[in-house]
Structures are given as structure tokens and as C-alpha cells.
Write a protein that holds these residues in place. Structure first.
Motif, PDB file in Angstrom:
ATOM      1  N   LYS A  77      91.757  15.573  65.024  1.00 30.54           N
ATOM      2  CA  LYS A  77      90.376  15.489  64.612  1.00 30.54           C
ATOM      3  C   LYS A  77      89.660  14.884  65.935  1.00 30.54           C
ATOM      4  O   LYS A  77      88.179  14.855  65.601  1.00 30.54           O
ATOM      5  N   GLY A  88      77.653  17.435  52.892  1.00 29.28           N
ATOM      6  CA  GLY A  88      76.763  16.338  52.500  1.00 29.28           C
ATOM      7  C   GLY A  88      76.596  15.314  53.700  1.00 29.28           C
ATOM      8  O   GLY A  88      77.290  15.122  54.434  1.00 29.28           O
TER       9      GLY A  88
ATOM     10  N   GLU B  99      80.130   9.296  47.310  1.00 28.19           N
ATOM     11  CA  GLU B  99      80.241   9.733  48.682  1.00 28.19           C
ATOM     12  C   GLU B  99      81.009  11.043  48.202  1.00 28.19           C
ATOM     13  O   GLU B  99      80.761  12.139  49.134  1.00 28.19           O
ATOM     14  N   ARG B 102      78.343  13.354  46.921  1.00 28.38           N
ATOM     15  CA  ARG B 102      77.370  13.825  47.757  1.00 28.38           C
ATOM     16  C   ARG B 102      78.022  14.605  48.887  1.00 28.38           C
ATOM     17  O   ARG B 102      77.310  15.530  49.710  1.00 28.38           O
ATOM     18  N   GLY B 103      79.252  14.571  48.813  1.00 27.28           N
ATOM     19  CA  GLY B 103      80.144  15.535  49.832  1.00 27.28           C
ATOM     20  C   GLY B 103      80.169  14.991  51.141  1.00 27.28           C
ATOM     21  O   GLY B 103      80.277  15.733  52.037  1.00 27.28           O
ATOM     22  N   THR B 104      79.897  13.735  51.442  1.00 24.55           N
ATOM     23  CA  THR B 104      79.962  12.936  52.640  1.00 24.55           C
ATOM     24  C   THR B 104      81.355  12.793  52.997  1.00 24.55           C
ATOM     25  O   THR B 104      81.767  12.468  54.049  1.00 24.55           O
ATOM     26  N   ARG B 107      83.428  14.882  55.135  1.00 26.67           N
ATOM     27  CA  ARG B 107      82.847  15.103  56.492  1.00 26.67           C
ATOM     28  C   ARG B 107      83.405  13.814  57.415  1.00 26.67           C
ATOM     29  O   ARG B 107      83.716  13.576  58.423  1.00 26.67           O
ATOM     30  N   ILE B 108      83.152  12.782  56.567  1.00 26.04           N
ATOM     31  CA  ILE B 108      83.683  11.320  57.405  1.00 26.04           C
ATOM     32  C   ILE B 108      85.060  11.420  57.670  1.00 26.04           C
ATOM     33  O   ILE B 108      85.716  11.030  58.604  1.00 26.04           O
ATOM     34  N   LEU B 109      85.973  11.795  56.904  1.00 23.17           N
ATOM     35  CA  LEU B 109      87.171  11.726  57.012  1.00 23.17           C
ATOM     36  C   LEU B 109      87.922  12.907  57.759  1.00 23.17           C
ATOM     37  O   LEU B 109      88.846  12.726  58.321  1.00 23.17           O
ATOM     38  N   ALA B 110      86.988  13.663  58.419  1.00 28.90           N
ATOM     39  CA  ALA B 110      87.451  14.835  59.267  1.00 28.90           C
ATOM     40  C   ALA B 110      87.106  14.263  60.723  1.00 28.90           C
ATOM     41  O   ALA B 110      87.239  14.902  61.725  1.00 28.90           O
ATOM     42  N   GLN B 111      86.631  13.085  60.834  1.00 26.10           N
ATOM     43  CA  GLN B 111      86.346  12.155  62.212  1.00 26.10           C
ATOM     44  C   GLN B 111      87.693  11.505  62.425  1.00 26.10           C
ATOM     45  O   GLN B 111      88.531  11.272  61.426  1.00 26.10           O
ATOM     46  N   VAL B 308      91.338  14.896  49.130  1.00 25.21           N
ATOM     47  CA  VAL B 308      89.706  14.738  49.441  1.00 25.21           C
ATOM     48  C   VAL B 308      89.391  16.156  49.571  1.00 25.21           C
ATOM     49  O   VAL B 308      89.739  17.084  50.358  1.00 25.21           O
ATOM     50  N   ARG B 309      88.594  16.964  48.581  1.00 27.50           N
ATOM     51  CA  ARG B 309      87.954  18.012  48.347  1.00 27.50           C
ATOM     52  C   ARG B 309      86.756  17.835  48.143  1.00 27.50           C
ATOM     53  O   ARG B 309      86.184  17.223  47.421  1.00 27.50           O
TER      54      ARG B 309
END
Ligand SMILES: Nc1ncnc2c1ncn2[C@@H]1O[C@H](COP(=O)(O)OP(=O)(O)O)[C@@H](O)[C@H]1O
Ligand SMILES: [Mg+2]
Lengths: 284, 310
Positions: A77, A88, B99, B102-104, B107-111, B308-309
Motif C-alpha cells: 500500500k 467516499g 465510515e 460513506r465509503g471512506t 479508502r483509509i484502509l488502502a493506506q 471491507v467492501r
């Protein structure tokens, strides 16, 4: 020949009885734009989640740059950006705040994050709205912010899941051109999934056709077209100006044509059509 | 290698600012402040009118700020025992599902962060917020009491109050964990809020009734009934907390729950020292901490196992 940067080895994901991904072997080369093309439910998202270590494979392995997706997902990542479908943002915060936050999670200092946010926003064309709250953004703007969010960590690889869903046609073209540019100008490897052939066709160097968890065919659009056409007989209807035996003969004379048939019982067919449609035309 | 713990701090920082700016937090804080001032006002009146009476002997006047009541408004202790869970639930009930919706989250777990940062940072941030809030309100009460009665607390009283505030934080953290747990289980924030409140209501209202019925059906001996009731009641975090704080803030109470004759025999009517009080409530103390930790651990495990989807 460029090196392989993303690969899967007999990758399988089962949800109970359902095989969402079945013995998948992918090999994506450095610098190319690869499209995963398949209908809804084909297993595209599942494959992507496994590549990022967000879900565990039932069996098989996935690797990015030699790192195992399950064990070393944090390493992956660091240089892989992921734009989920339905991306989102924190809608009460501005675009800039969202970007700086992502940068912070990537270990980028606040000062540098601020600088980079301006750069990536410029690149995706959101400079005017960077200080507006994300809740005021349109779907297309959100998607572009998503791309900026991916770019702020300066990735070597970008994975996009259905990136054009919900954007209007002109927006789609701009967005695809932008993605294509990233690959060609900055050498970023790009993998995207889509269920729309014409979009994949526009920007991908290579395409994999993915149905029910399996890869059916793979190659450039030209190769695929050749392969598919070689295998299949295709029924064509031809519009002619002046139907005559002469024309039919000419068409039949072509090597590739297997058979020419005149449509018989046209009237009967129309009748059948109306009949099955539940209406019988009074004239017949 | 860019600092990992650094990104944890970034997340905690964002969570805290989210809480502090949110309406639900502002509303609960306003509620707590209003009721606190109300109860303080009435208590100060009582104390001023009856100072001579109350202050006879070593009567822990300062602790009365937290425990006395005029019968109309609840005292501070009761207030926290009542509003604390609401604060905890309000901070926790939508932390994960919002979260997700909202679909966040994807995105956060892809960091490049360990997956558990997502949940531990939320827990840490909320606990910090609770700790700061509880101590500020507690010190506010002390400060106003000091100003109006002009009598400083003894060291013992001060320590008792600090321990009480710390325990209150842990108690509220229990309800926070419960809220977080439900925010993982339920997709809709409203469902998770209702579920958390249902449990809170169960323990505040119905649990003691059920305990009474059960105890009475199990035994006829009044002493045994009493004993059973106390034991069963202690399974409730509310009861544990109430008992704990009562002992801590009312040194004249010497024993917990049902008294037996043996216990009463030879008891000298004097107040307990701080270490004696602590010894008495130590089991409660550990039980409360354990309850909070277990609740959070369940939430943690559940979160780590969820796919997580977006
Ligand atoms: N958590 C899950 N539990 C059970 N089945 C799932 C789950 N997630 C996805 N699936 C199924 O796996 C298949 C592939 O899904 P997905 O990867 O999302 O497809 P795509 O992204 O290509 O549309 C679908 O049939 C879907 O119903
Ligand atoms: Mg999908």
C-alpha cells in the motif's frame, strides 16, 4: 520486455459455495494500462481486494512487486494507490483537508502534504474548489478528487475499480484521458476494472475478459477481436440500396462469408412477433 | 521509514477534532453542563444553610459537593452515572458504520497503516475526549465549590475525587466500547444507537427488577435473598459503578451491599480511610476495567475479521 509487476497465481476466493474468483492467473507488466473487463458479479472487485490484502484469498497467492498481498499488504500500500468504486470522502471537510489527511497516513509531513495537495489538485483540475466542502462536489468531481487522493502518495501502481461509474459521458472521456496520460507520462502502471467494453477499449494496452471468476481471454483489443472473430460465426444483416441477385452473388463470393440467407416468411415473422407480444394486428 | 506511530497520531487527531465539532457531542456536553450547574447550585444552597450541621466532626464537606442532594435535582455522582453512558454511546454508536456507509473506510484502509489503527485510533480518541471532559467538569465543580464555600479539600478528598473521575472515565469507556461494537455489527447508525440505548435502559431500569424476582424465587431466607441480590446485581456495570462511587465519595459507608450480623458486630462508627475504601472497592475496580476491555476486545476482533467492501 517489461517486467511483471502485478501477478496472481491460481488465485481463488470462495464465498461459501460461490467461487467469486476461480484459479486466476494474471500477469501485468510495468508501465502498461491493463483492463479487467467483465459483467457485474464477475469477481473484479474481489480480485482487487485480494491484491491489496483487504480480503484473504481462499487459496493461491497475489503479489505486487514481489510482495505477498496477504503478508506484506502494508508494504504494497505504500506504492500502490487504490480508487474504490463508490469512493467516499469526509464530506464535512474540504477537498484539501481530505487530501492532507491521506498524505498524513502515508507518513508525509504536513508541510509537504500541503504542497503536494496543490499539485495533484491542479493535475485533476479541481483547483477552484479545493477549499470547498466535499459535500458540495458532484460525482465526477469526487471521482477526480479520488484520483488526486491516490496520486498524493506518488504511487508506482494505481488500481481503479469501475472508475467511470456515475460520471457523465464528457466527464468519462476527460477522466480516461487523464488516466491514460498518467501512465504514458509518468510511467505509472495502471489496472482498472470495468464492465463497459468501449471504455476499456479506449485506454487499455491489454484487456482481460473476466467472467464468473475466470479469465476467458486476454490480450490487446486487436488480438482479442481477432481471437473472438476467429472462433465464432457471426450473423450480420446487411443494408443494401437495391436488392438484386447480383448483390447477393457478390457478397457470397467473399471468402469469409459462410452462408447468405434471404429472410423468408417476413410477414409470418411479423405476425408471430405481434402474437407473442399479446397483440394481433387487425390487418393480418 | 516514515513514522508509523505518526500516522496513528494523525488518525487520533482527526477523530478528536471530529468529535469536538460534532453536534451530538455539543448537545451531550451542554446537557451535562446544564445539569451539573443545576445540581451544584442546589447543593451549595444546602451546604450554606446547614454548614454548621454538616461540618460537625470530620464529615468530608467537600465530597458533599458530589454526593449531597436536595431531593429535587440529582447529585453529580448520580448525574454521571446516568448521563455518562449516554455520552459514551453518543461518541461510539456510528464510528464504524458511518465510515462504511460513506465509503471512506476502504479508502483509509488502502493506506499503508495496520488495519487495527482504524479502530484503536477511534477508541483512543474517544477515550481522550471523555477523560478531558470528565476531569474538566469535575474540576469545575471543585473550583466553584471552593469559591463559594471557601474551604479547600483535604488531600484525601482531592484524591478520592480524582479516583472517582478516573473511574467515571472507565465506566463511560465501557459504554463507548459497546457503542463501537454495535457500530460494527449494525450497518445503520440508528439501529446501533437504539441497540446500545436498549442495553443501557435494560441495566438502568429492568435489571434490578429481574434480579429481585430471580433472587426471591431462588430462596426464602431473607439474608440469602439479600446476598443473592447483591451478587446478581454486580453483574450490571451500572450497579458496580454506583457502588464504587458511593464507597469512594461517602467514607462513612463501611460495607457493601447486604450486611450480615457478623459483619455488623463490633463495627465502630467511624469513616474509612482512603486505602481502606480502595481495598473495599478493588474487586469492583478491576471488574469495571475488565468489562470495558472485554467489550472493546470483542469489537476489535469483530472488526479485524470483517471484510471491507465499499
Ligand atoms: N461478502 C460476500 N459474501 C458472499 N458473496 C459475495 C461477497 N462479496 C461478493 N460476493 C459475490 O462474489 C461475486 C463477485 O463479486 P464482485 O467481485 O463484487 O464482482 P464485480 O466487482 O466483478 O462486480 C458476486 O457474485 C458477489 O455476489
Ligand atoms: Mg465491483
Amino acid at each position: 520486455m517489461a517486467e511483471t509487476i502485478i501477478s496472481t497465481d491460481n488465485l481463488v476466493k470462495e464465498y461459501g459455495e460461490l467461487k467469486a474468483v476461480n484459479q486466476l492467473n494474471l500477469a501485468i507488466k510495468k508501465g502498461e494500462v491493463y483492463g479487467l473487463l467483465g459483467p457485474n458479479g464477475a469477481g473484479k472487485t474481489t480480485t482487487i481486494l485480494m491484491l491489496l490484502g483487504l480480503t484473504e484469498p481462499t487459496s493461491g497467492t497475489a503479489q505486487i512487486k514481489g510482495f505477498d498481498a496477504t503478508r506484506d499488504s502494508i508494504a504494497i500500500k505504500r506504492f500502490t494507490g487504490y480508487l474504490p468504486d463508490q469512493v467516499g470522502f469526509y464530506s464535512q471537510r474540504t477537498g484539501r483537508e481530505n487530501l492532507v489527511y491521506t498524505a498524513g497516513l502515508n507518513g508525509i509531513s504536513a508541510v509537504e502534504a500541503a504542497k503536494k495537495a496543490v499539485e495533484v489538485v491542479e493535475l485533476v483540475g479541481l483547483t477552484n474548489v479545493i477549499d470547498n466542502k466535499v459535500k458540495t462536489y458532484s460525482k465526477g468531481m469526487r471521482q477526480r478528487l479520488g484520483l488526486a487522493d491516490v496520486l498524493i502518495k506518488e504511487p508506482e501502481i494505481i488500481i481503479l475499480d469501475e472508475p467511470t461509474i456515475g460520471i457523465d459521458p464528457t466527464g468519462i472521456n476527460e477522466f480516461l484521458t487523464l488516466i491514460r496520460g498518467l501512465s504514458k507520462e509518468q510511467g505509472i502502471t495502471i489496472m482498472l476494472s470495468s464492465h463497459l467494453l468501449n471504455q476499456v477499449q479506449k485506454i487499455c494496452d491489454r484487456v482481460g475478459i473476466f467472467v464468473k471468476g475466470s479469465l476467458l481471454a486476454e490480450g490487446s483489443i486487436e488480438e482479442l477481436a481477432a481471437e473472438l472473430l476467429a472462433q465464432k460465426e457471426i450473423d450480420l444483416s446487411v443494408k443494401v440500396k437495391d436488392l438484386s441477385d447480383q448483390v447477393i452473388k457478390k457478397i457470397s463470393a467473399l471468402d469469409e462469408v459462410i452462408k447468405v440467407e434471404k429472410q423468408e416468411n417476413l410477414l409470418d415473422e411479423i405476425y408471430q412477433y405481434y402474437f407473442t407480444g399479446g397483440e394481433i394486428d387487425a390487418r393480418l | 521509514m516514515p513514522g508509523f506511530s505518526n500516522s496513528f497520531l494523525v488518525m487520533v487527531d482527526k477523530e478528536i477534532s471530529d468529535h469536538v465539532k460534532s453536534w451530538k457531542f455539543i448537545i451531550v456536553v451542554a446537557l451535562i453542563l446544564l445539569t451539573t450547574f443545576g445540581s451544584l447550585y442546589s447543593i451549595l444552597n444546602i451546604i450554606r444553610e446547614n454548614a454548621a450541621l454538616i461540618n460537625k466532626g470530620d464529615n468530608f464537606l467537600f465530597l458533599k459537593l458530589f454526593t449531597a442532594t436536595d431531593g429535587n435535582l440529582p447529585n453529580f455522582m448520580t448525574l454521571i452515572s446516568f448521563l455518562g453512558p449516554i455520552l459514551g454511546i453518543a461518541l461510539g454508536f456510528d464510528l464504524v458504520n458511518s465510515e462504511r456507509n460513506r465509503g471512506t473506510i476502504s479508502r483509509i484502509l488502502a493506506q499503508p497503516i495496520p488495519r487495527d489503527y482504524f479502530i484503536t485510533s477511534k477508541f483512543t480518541a474517544a477515550v481522550i475526549v471523555i477523560l478531558l471532559l470528565v476531569f474538566s467538569v469535575g474540576f469545575l465543580v471543585m473550583g466553584m465549590g471552593l469559591l463559594s464555600i471557601g474551604l479547600p479539600p483535604t488531600l484525601g478528598e482531592f484524591l478520592r475525587i480524582c479516583i472517582f473521575l478516573f473511574l467515571s472515565t472507565i465506566y463511560i469507556a465501557f459504554w463507548l466500547s459497546l457503542g463501537i461494537l454495535f457500530s460494527i455489527i449494525f450497518e445503520q447508525a440508528a439501529t446501533s444507537a437504539l441497540a446500545s440505548l436498549a442495553i443501557w435502559l435494560f441495566f438502568t431500569v429492568f435489571y434490578s427488577m429481574i434480579v429481585n424476582i430471580v433472587a426471591q424465587s431462588l430462596s426464602k431466607n431473607p439474608f440469602q435473598i439479600n446476598h443473592l441480590t447483591v451478587i446478581l446485581s454486580r453483574l450490571s456495570p451500572n450497579y458496580l459503578y454506583d457502588e464504587l462511587t458511593t464507597i469512594l465519595l461517602t467514607p462513612s459507608i463501611r460495607t457493601l451491599g447486604g450486611l450480615s450480623f457478623q459483619q455488623l458486630q463490633g463495627a465502630i462508627p467511624s469513616a474509612l480511610s482512603l486505602d481502606q475504601s480502595l481495598l473495599l472497592v478493588w474487586p469492583h475496580f478491576t471488574a469495571l476495567i475488565a468489562a470495558s476491555l472485554i467489550c472493546f476486545a470483542v469489537a476489535y476482533l469483530l472488526f479485524m475479521r470483517r471484510e471491507v467492501r465499499a
